[in-house]
Design an enzyme around this catalytic site. Structure first.
Site, PDB file in Angstrom:
ATOM      1  N   GLU A 196       0.803  -1.224   0.000  1.00 28.14           N
ATOM      2  CA  GLU A 196       0.000   0.000   0.000  1.00 28.14           C
ATOM      3  C   GLU A 196       0.841   1.282   0.000  1.00 28.14           C
ATOM      4  OE1 GLU A 196      -4.118   0.063   1.270  1.00 28.14           O
ATOM      5  OE2 GLU A 196      -3.316   0.907   3.110  1.00 28.14           O
ATOM      6  N   LYS A 198       0.568   4.711   0.999  1.00 29.84           N
ATOM      7  CA  LYS A 198      -0.332   5.470   1.883  1.00 29.84           C
ATOM      8  C   LYS A 198       0.484   6.438   2.715  1.00 29.84           C
ATOM      9  CE  LYS A 198      -2.004   2.876   5.501  1.00 29.84           C
ATOM     10  NZ  LYS A 198      -2.960   1.996   6.206  1.00 29.84           N
ATOM     11  N   LYS A 259      -7.717   2.828  -3.707  1.00 30.73           N
ATOM     12  CA  LYS A 259      -8.217   2.695  -2.333  1.00 30.73           C
ATOM     13  C   LYS A 259      -9.010   3.947  -1.999  1.00 30.73           C
ATOM     14  CE  LYS A 259      -7.654  -0.393   0.954  1.00 30.73           C
ATOM     15  NZ  LYS A 259      -6.630  -0.164   1.874  1.00 30.73           N
ATOM     16  N   GLU A 308     -14.700  -5.615   0.605  1.00 29.92           N
ATOM     17  CA  GLU A 308     -14.141  -5.699   1.961  1.00 29.92           C
ATOM     18  C   GLU A 308     -15.214  -5.965   3.012  1.00 29.92           C
ATOM     19  OE1 GLU A 308     -11.057  -2.828   3.254  1.00 29.92           O
ATOM     20  OE2 GLU A 308     -12.492  -2.277   4.807  1.00 29.92           O
ATOM     21  N   GLU A 366      -6.285  -8.225   5.351  1.00 29.65           N
ATOM     22  CA  GLU A 366      -5.965  -6.791   5.338  1.00 29.65           C
ATOM     23  C   GLU A 366      -5.683  -6.251   6.743  1.00 29.65           C
ATOM     24  OE1 GLU A 366      -9.331  -5.653   1.904  1.00 29.65           O
ATOM     25  OE2 GLU A 366      -9.281  -4.613   3.818  1.00 29.65           O
ATOM     26  N   SER A 367      -4.673  -5.433   6.825  1.00 32.53           N
ATOM     27  CA  SER A 367      -4.358  -4.610   8.016  1.00 32.53           C
ATOM     28  C   SER A 367      -3.687  -5.370   9.154  1.00 32.53           C
ATOM     29  CB  SER A 367      -5.607  -3.942   8.598  1.00 32.53           C
ATOM     30  OG  SER A 367      -6.301  -3.224   7.641  1.00 32.53           O
TER      31      SER A 367
HETATM   32  O1  LIG Z   1      -1.577  -0.124   7.209  1.00 26.77           O
HETATM   33  P1  LIG Z   1      -2.096  -1.510   7.442  1.00 26.77           P
HETATM   34  O2  LIG Z   1      -2.482  -1.760   8.876  1.00 26.77           O
HETATM   35  O3  LIG Z   1      -1.154  -2.556   6.935  1.00 26.77           O
HETATM   36  O4  LIG Z   1      -3.466  -1.654   6.582  1.00 26.77           O
HETATM   37  C1  LIG Z   1      -3.488  -1.606   5.197  1.00 26.77           C
HETATM   38  C2  LIG Z   1      -4.926  -1.636   4.690  1.00 26.77           C
HETATM   39  O5  LIG Z   1      -5.498  -2.838   5.054  1.00 26.77           O
HETATM   40  C3  LIG Z   1      -5.733  -0.468   5.241  1.00 26.77           C
HETATM   41  O6  LIG Z   1      -5.137   0.717   4.831  1.00 26.77           O
HETATM   42  C4  LIG Z   1      -7.181  -0.497   4.802  1.00 26.77           C
HETATM   43  C5  LIG Z   1      -7.962  -1.581   4.663  1.00 26.77           C
HETATM   44  N1  LIG Z   1      -9.215  -1.219   4.290  1.00 26.77           N
HETATM   45  C6  LIG Z   1      -9.260   0.110   4.153  1.00 26.77           C
HETATM   46  C7  LIG Z   1     -10.312   0.940   3.764  1.00 26.77           C
HETATM   47  C8  LIG Z   1     -10.056   2.268   3.678  1.00 26.77           C
HETATM   48  C9  LIG Z   1      -8.817   2.794   4.001  1.00 26.77           C
HETATM   49  C10 LIG Z   1      -7.765   1.978   4.406  1.00 26.77           C
HETATM   50  C11 LIG Z   1      -7.988   0.623   4.474  1.00 26.77           C
END
Ligand SMILES: O=P(O)(O)OC[C@@H](O)[C@@H](O)c1c[nH]c2ccccc12
Length: 416
Positions: A196, A198, A259, A308, A366-367
């Protein structure tokens, strides 16, 4: 003329006694508070049959006071309607209207995130004062709802759809996002990486001061990312649609996920015109019918859709929609920001995992993924791809950070 009674709040030291208003012209609602310490508040409905005003179900959470053109925001009482009041409501529309909340904004169709009410906070007058009352119906309940409501306002400034025709035709053809994930998984034997791009996030603030999206994208690609995710929301993530375009035009070959908080089909066309190969559709924000409609548009535009989900309910909804090829399980609760990678496992257990396997759906974890152990954990849970931002972007060399994340160099790795 409607009467207004000002309710008596429990006496508080240091605060003036409640003022009593009567015979005031238009007000039906009054809430005045100082620095979170309400001193007088009441919400009265017009006189009932017996001629006596009856208290309305109080729902006010905060108020803003406008006096002769000036606005004084102030917090007021947080009331919640009793279950009893709810169960006695016979006409939901009238009930919502009496509380200042349009009926249609309540979470419907299984979505937890409501749409922005068109009216905004209602205005009430008390003599020279004007009050804007925020209540449950017209105040975002969490950050995701706030982002979505702001996005709705942002949408009002968009170009008409027909003006995207030229840019759409000029955009380079969409690349196969899903195919790239599959190929990477087959080649490496570890989950394909969607890295990502970001700069910031509402939960973490600025993640990287010296932020060059093209350089970061090139570094990710060189170090084995299968696809890239590019934040385009400016207000909360300091992203831009121009980053998508710049990355593609710089010759990066990875497929690009836009995104964005998509609430309107227009955004799909715009994303494609800015070189997106895939978009994110958030089930908490979009009712099933919008997801279905947007999937059709994505197909026409040649884009993939990453749908998602956060919980079992959203997963079940999405599994009921035909044509979903990619499901992202977000380990971050977008309402509270809490991260729990166990969420991925929980949502893939049992029958859900079987349906996913039968339908050849690729699941993206994700995340909150920071270590090789995290990657193995979600891989064992059943994911074939991961979406990673923070743990890469914060490193001095985000490209090299990929090797650290997987515990090996995945740029040349083979499954054998
Ligand atoms: O920075 P992380 O914790 O690795 O997460 C990335 C991504 O999953 C996260 O930015 C994200 C997942 N779904 C979203 C929806 C909107 C904005 C951001 C996101």
């Amino acid at each position: 003329m409607e009467a207004l009674a000002v309710g008596s709040a429990p006496p508080r030291p240091g605060l003036a006694a409640p003022t009593r208003y009567s015979n005031v012209r238009r007000p039906r609602t009054l809430a005045i508070a100082a620095a979170g310490r309400p001193f007088a508040a009441a919400h009265m409905e017009p006189a009932a049959g017996d001629g006596r005003p009856r208290p309305a179900p109080p729902r006010c959470t905060s108020a803003e006071m406008v006096c002769v053109g000036m606005v004084f925001p102030c917090r007021a009482l947080r009331w919640t309607r009793s279950r009893r009041a709810r169960s006695h409501a016979t006409d939901p529309a009238a009930d919502a209207a009496s509380a200042g909340a349009p009926a249609e904004i309540a979470g419907v169709d299984g979505i937890r995130i409501r749409r922005r009410p068109v009216t905004g906070p209602p205005v009430h007058y008390v003599g020279p004062f004007q009050f804007r009352l925020e209540n449950e119906g017209n105040t975002p309940r969490n950050i995701l709802e706030k982002i979505v409501w702001d996005k709705d306002v942002e949408m009002k400034e968009r170009r008409p759809l027909y003006m995207l025709k030229g840019p759409l035709e000029a955009a380079p053809p969409a690349r196969d996002f899903v195919g790239a994930l599959k190929a990477s998984y087959d080649r490496t034997g570890v989950p394909a990486l969607i890295a990502e791009v970001k700069k910031a996030s509402p939960s973490r603030g600025v993640l990287r001061e010296d932020f060059d999206p093209v350089q970061i994208a090139q570094a990710y690609e060189k170090n084995g990312a299968a696809c890239l995710s590019v934040l385009t929301d400016a207000k909360y993530f300091q992203g831009s649609f121009d980053y998508l375009e710049a990355i593609r035009r710089a010759g990066v070959k990875c497929s690009l996920l836009c995104k964005e908080f998509i609430i309107d089909a227009w955004q799909l066309y715009y994303a494609r015109s800015k070189c997106a190969d895939a978009v994110l559709l958030i089930a908490a924000v979009l009712p099933d019918r919008d997801i279905k409609y947007m999937l059709k548009i994505c197909k026409i535009l040649g884009m993939a859709a990453l749908v998602e989900v956060h919980d079992e309910r959203e997963m079940d909804r999405v599994l009921g929609i035909d044509g979903v090829q990619l499901i992202g399980i977000n380990n971050r609760n977008l309402e509270t920001f809490e991260v729990d990678i166990g969420n991925t496992k929980k949502l893939l257990e049992g029958e859900r995992g079987q349906i996913i396997a039968q339908n050849n759906i690729i699941v993206v974890g994700e995340s909150g993924l920071f270590t090789p152990d995290h990657i193995s954990f979600v891989q064992n849970a059943g994911v074939k791809a991961v979406l990673v931002g923070e743990s890469l972007i914060k490193q001095e060399d985000p490209g090299k950070a990929i090797t650290g994340l997987f515990g090996k160099d995945i740029s040349h790795a083979s499954a054998a």
